[in-house]
Enzyme design. Sequence first.
Site, PDB file in Angstrom:
ATOM      1  N   ARG A 272     110.913 -49.683 -14.797  1.00 29.13           N
ATOM      2  CA  ARG A 272     110.347 -50.899 -15.408  1.00 29.13           C
ATOM      3  C   ARG A 272     111.430 -51.568 -16.232  1.00 29.13           C
ATOM      4  O   ARG A 272     112.207 -50.894 -16.928  1.00 29.13           O
ATOM      5  CB  ARG A 272     109.167 -50.552 -16.333  1.00 29.13           C
ATOM      6  CG  ARG A 272     107.875 -50.163 -15.614  1.00 29.13           C
ATOM      7  CD  ARG A 272     107.231 -51.345 -14.897  1.00 29.13           C
ATOM      8  NE  ARG A 272     105.981 -51.001 -14.256  1.00 29.13           N
ATOM      9  CZ  ARG A 272     105.859 -50.616 -12.975  1.00 29.13           C
ATOM     10  NH1 ARG A 272     106.911 -50.507 -12.194  1.00 29.13           N
ATOM     11  NH2 ARG A 272     104.661 -50.365 -12.474  1.00 29.13           N
TER      12      ARG A 272
ATOM     13  N   GLU B  21     109.369 -60.828 -14.947  1.00 27.96           N
ATOM     14  CA  GLU B  21     109.301 -60.922 -13.475  1.00 27.96           C
ATOM     15  C   GLU B  21     108.338 -62.027 -13.082  1.00 27.96           C
ATOM     16  O   GLU B  21     107.274 -62.127 -13.702  1.00 27.96           O
ATOM     17  CB  GLU B  21     108.846 -59.585 -12.898  1.00 27.96           C
ATOM     18  CG  GLU B  21     109.857 -58.487 -13.154  1.00 27.96           C
ATOM     19  CD  GLU B  21     109.442 -57.122 -12.583  1.00 27.96           C
ATOM     20  OE1 GLU B  21     108.426 -57.042 -11.865  1.00 27.96           O
ATOM     21  OE2 GLU B  21     110.147 -56.152 -12.875  1.00 27.96           O
TER      22      GLU B  21
ATOM     23  N   HIS C  74     111.487 -56.472  -7.291  1.00 32.97           N
ATOM     24  CA  HIS C  74     110.451 -55.442  -7.518  1.00 32.97           C
ATOM     25  C   HIS C  74     109.847 -55.044  -6.168  1.00 32.97           C
ATOM     26  O   HIS C  74     108.671 -55.300  -5.886  1.00 32.97           O
ATOM     27  CB  HIS C  74     109.377 -55.941  -8.490  1.00 32.97           C
ATOM     28  CG  HIS C  74     108.602 -54.810  -9.099  1.00 32.97           C
ATOM     29  ND1 HIS C  74     108.139 -54.801 -10.377  1.00 32.97           N
ATOM     30  CD2 HIS C  74     108.215 -53.615  -8.581  1.00 32.97           C
ATOM     31  CE1 HIS C  74     107.489 -53.682 -10.636  1.00 32.97           C
ATOM     32  NE2 HIS C  74     107.526 -52.932  -9.541  1.00 32.97           N
TER      33      HIS C  74
HETATM   34  N1  LIG Z   1     110.208 -50.200  -8.421  1.00 31.96           N
HETATM   35  C1  LIG Z   1     109.017 -49.982  -7.889  1.00 31.96           C
HETATM   36  O1  LIG Z   1     108.571 -50.689  -6.982  1.00 31.96           O
HETATM   37  C2  LIG Z   1     108.218 -48.837  -8.378  1.00 31.96           C
HETATM   38  C3  LIG Z   1     108.361 -48.383  -9.665  1.00 31.96           C
HETATM   39  N2  LIG Z   1     107.614 -47.332 -10.113  1.00 31.96           N
HETATM   40  C4  LIG Z   1     107.824 -46.867 -11.482  1.00 31.96           C
HETATM   41  O2  LIG Z   1     108.265 -45.532 -11.424  1.00 31.96           O
HETATM   42  C5  LIG Z   1     107.602 -44.765 -12.402  1.00 31.96           C
HETATM   43  C6  LIG Z   1     107.569 -43.304 -11.984  1.00 31.96           C
HETATM   44  O3  LIG Z   1     106.711 -43.120 -10.889  1.00 31.96           O
HETATM   45  P1  LIG Z   1     106.331 -41.626 -10.386  1.00 31.96           P
HETATM   46  O4  LIG Z   1     107.571 -40.860 -10.117  1.00 31.96           O
HETATM   47  O5  LIG Z   1     105.338 -41.779  -9.316  1.00 31.96           O
HETATM   48  O6  LIG Z   1     105.640 -41.070 -11.704  1.00 31.96           O
HETATM   49  P2  LIG Z   1     105.545 -39.564 -12.216  1.00 31.96           P
HETATM   50  O7  LIG Z   1     104.510 -39.569 -13.278  1.00 31.96           O
HETATM   51  O8  LIG Z   1     105.372 -38.645 -11.064  1.00 31.96           O
HETATM   52  O9  LIG Z   1     106.995 -39.283 -12.849  1.00 31.96           O
HETATM   53  C7  LIG Z   1     107.415 -39.756 -14.080  1.00 31.96           C
HETATM   54  C8  LIG Z   1     108.277 -38.683 -14.719  1.00 31.96           C
HETATM   55  O10 LIG Z   1     108.887 -39.215 -15.891  1.00 31.96           O
HETATM   56  C9  LIG Z   1     108.830 -38.224 -16.901  1.00 31.96           C
HETATM   57  N3  LIG Z   1     108.926 -38.812 -18.231  1.00 31.96           N
HETATM   58  C10 LIG Z   1     107.953 -39.352 -18.987  1.00 31.96           C
HETATM   59  N4  LIG Z   1     108.438 -39.758 -20.168  1.00 31.96           N
HETATM   60  C11 LIG Z   1     109.762 -39.466 -20.156  1.00 31.96           C
HETATM   61  C12 LIG Z   1     110.813 -39.620 -21.086  1.00 31.96           C
HETATM   62  N5  LIG Z   1     110.589 -40.156 -22.292  1.00 31.96           N
HETATM   63  N6  LIG Z   1     112.052 -39.221 -20.737  1.00 31.96           N
HETATM   64  C13 LIG Z   1     112.271 -38.663 -19.541  1.00 31.96           C
HETATM   65  N7  LIG Z   1     111.319 -38.464 -18.616  1.00 31.96           N
HETATM   66  C14 LIG Z   1     110.072 -38.867 -18.925  1.00 31.96           C
HETATM   67  C15 LIG Z   1     107.516 -37.494 -16.665  1.00 31.96           C
HETATM   68  O11 LIG Z   1     107.541 -36.205 -17.267  1.00 31.96           O
HETATM   69  C16 LIG Z   1     107.475 -37.433 -15.152  1.00 31.96           C
HETATM   70  O12 LIG Z   1     108.114 -36.273 -14.653  1.00 31.96           O
HETATM   71  C17 LIG Z   1     106.231 -45.444 -12.525  1.00 31.96           C
HETATM   72  O13 LIG Z   1     105.645 -45.194 -13.783  1.00 31.96           O
HETATM   73  C18 LIG Z   1     106.559 -46.903 -12.311  1.00 31.96           C
HETATM   74  O14 LIG Z   1     106.806 -47.525 -13.545  1.00 31.96           O
HETATM   75  C19 LIG Z   1     106.738 -46.704  -9.293  1.00 31.96           C
HETATM   76  C20 LIG Z   1     106.564 -47.105  -8.010  1.00 31.96           C
HETATM   77  C21 LIG Z   1     107.257 -48.228  -7.442  1.00 31.96           C
HETATM   78  O1  LIG Z   2     103.684 -48.769  -8.125  1.00 34.20           O
HETATM   79  C1  LIG Z   2     104.357 -49.275  -9.042  1.00 34.20           C
HETATM   80  O2  LIG Z   2     104.388 -48.824 -10.191  1.00 34.20           O
HETATM   81  C2  LIG Z   2     105.143 -50.482  -8.751  1.00 34.20           C
HETATM   82  O3  LIG Z   2     106.004 -50.820  -9.503  1.00 34.20           O
HETATM   83  C3  LIG Z   2     104.918 -51.282  -7.549  1.00 34.20           C
HETATM   84  O4  LIG Z   2     104.622 -50.599  -6.432  1.00 34.20           O
END
Ligand SMILES: NC(=O)C1=CN([C@@H]2O[C@H](COP(=O)(O)OP(=O)(O)OC[C@H]3O[C@@H](n4cnc5c(N)ncnc54)[C@H](O)[C@@H]3O)[C@@H](O)[C@H]2O)C=CC1
Ligand SMILES: O=C(O)C(=O)CO
Length: 272
Positions: free
Chosen positions: A183, A212, A231
């Site tokens: 993000r 964005e 994004h």
């Molecule tokens: N660019 C895009 O299109 C996308 C972006 N995202 C972003 O990616 C993020 C992660 O997605 P997932 O891997 O599915 O989530 P997830 O919940 O599986 O992984 C997030 C990880 O970050 C860790 N974490 C939390 N706070 C932290 C901190 N202060 N320092 C270090 N690590 C910390 C958690 O312990 C967890 O292991 C989402 O929250 C979203 O914001 C997700 C999907 C698509």
């Molecule tokens: O899933 C998310 O968090 C995204 O950023 C868009 O897929």
Amino acid sequence: MKVNQEMLDRAPKLRIVSNISAGYDNLDIKELTSRGIMATNTPDVLTDTTADAIFGLLLATARRIPELDAYVKAGQWTAKLPDERFGVDVHHKTLGIIGMGRIGKAIAERAHFGFKNVLYHNRTRNSDTEKELEATYVSLDDLLQQSDFVCLMAPLTDETIGLMGKREFDLMKETAVFINGARGSMVVEADLIHALQNKTIRAAGLDVYQNEPLPLDSPLLQLENVVTMPHYGSATQETRYKMAELAVDNLIKGIHRQAPPSLIDKAVLAHI
Ligand SMILES: NC(=O)C1=CN([C@@H]2O[C@H](COP(=O)(O)OP(=O)(O)OC[C@H]3O[C@@H](n4cnc5c(N)ncnc54)[C@H](O)[C@@H]3O)[C@@H](O)[C@H]2O)C=CC1
Ligand SMILES: O=C(O)C(=O)CO
């Protein structure tokens, strides 16, 4: 869309908010739970698609692929490629992943055979990932100091807002590349721009931004050492369809006051 107290005051009959994304920083989960409103997201189904995109962004930034594509198409390839256009190797380098969750791990899987080292920083250590992928847990500062590529993949929370600022960019190697697939608000964008303009880091590959769509007057658009994506992490036809299906499943369960498959805060079940 932000779902906050003001919006919820206008929706007294609401039973569920079904977010079509893995990230749910737009939702006030505490407030939703206290009102007995369920909140769901769409994790897992987008993990590999997002990891592919962010890994692609890393390669594109290191090897300057979009810039060179534009160079060829503009008819500038009229002689041997000048050294100033050369990229930097990815193989046998150190990748540091901040946020070793689902997507972070999928990126580490892709890096396992190509990089020399995978370092990670996470809220908690993940010993399975350490064994399976030979990833090494380090403090955030160690990760920033040692990595050739720093990839941000943690969620946006009160703790991670502005996580990458001047101090953190100063800790990175001058030759390092920063990748943000998480993000935009986790980065102090003015500090990133300063680091890129002054070449205190080599380059950045960005999928997400503070605002964005990225405003047309953003200095990021003027920088040659930046590769941008809109994004785009989860944006394939197949994955967006799966996300929509999961969001609908969540919604139908919630309307019927049953536990949805990807309920964010299970504590809400005690309030419905
Ligand atoms: N660019 C895009 O299109 C996308 C972006 N995202 C972003 O990616 C993020 C992660 O997605 P997932 O891997 O599915 O989530 P997830 O919940 O599986 O992984 C997030 C990880 O970050 C860790 N974490 C939390 N706070 C932290 C901190 N202060 N320092 C270090 N690590 C910390 C958690 O312990 C967890 O292991 C989402 O929250 C979203 O914001 C997700 C999907 C698509
Ligand atoms: O899933 C998310 O968090 C995204 O950023 C868009 O897929």
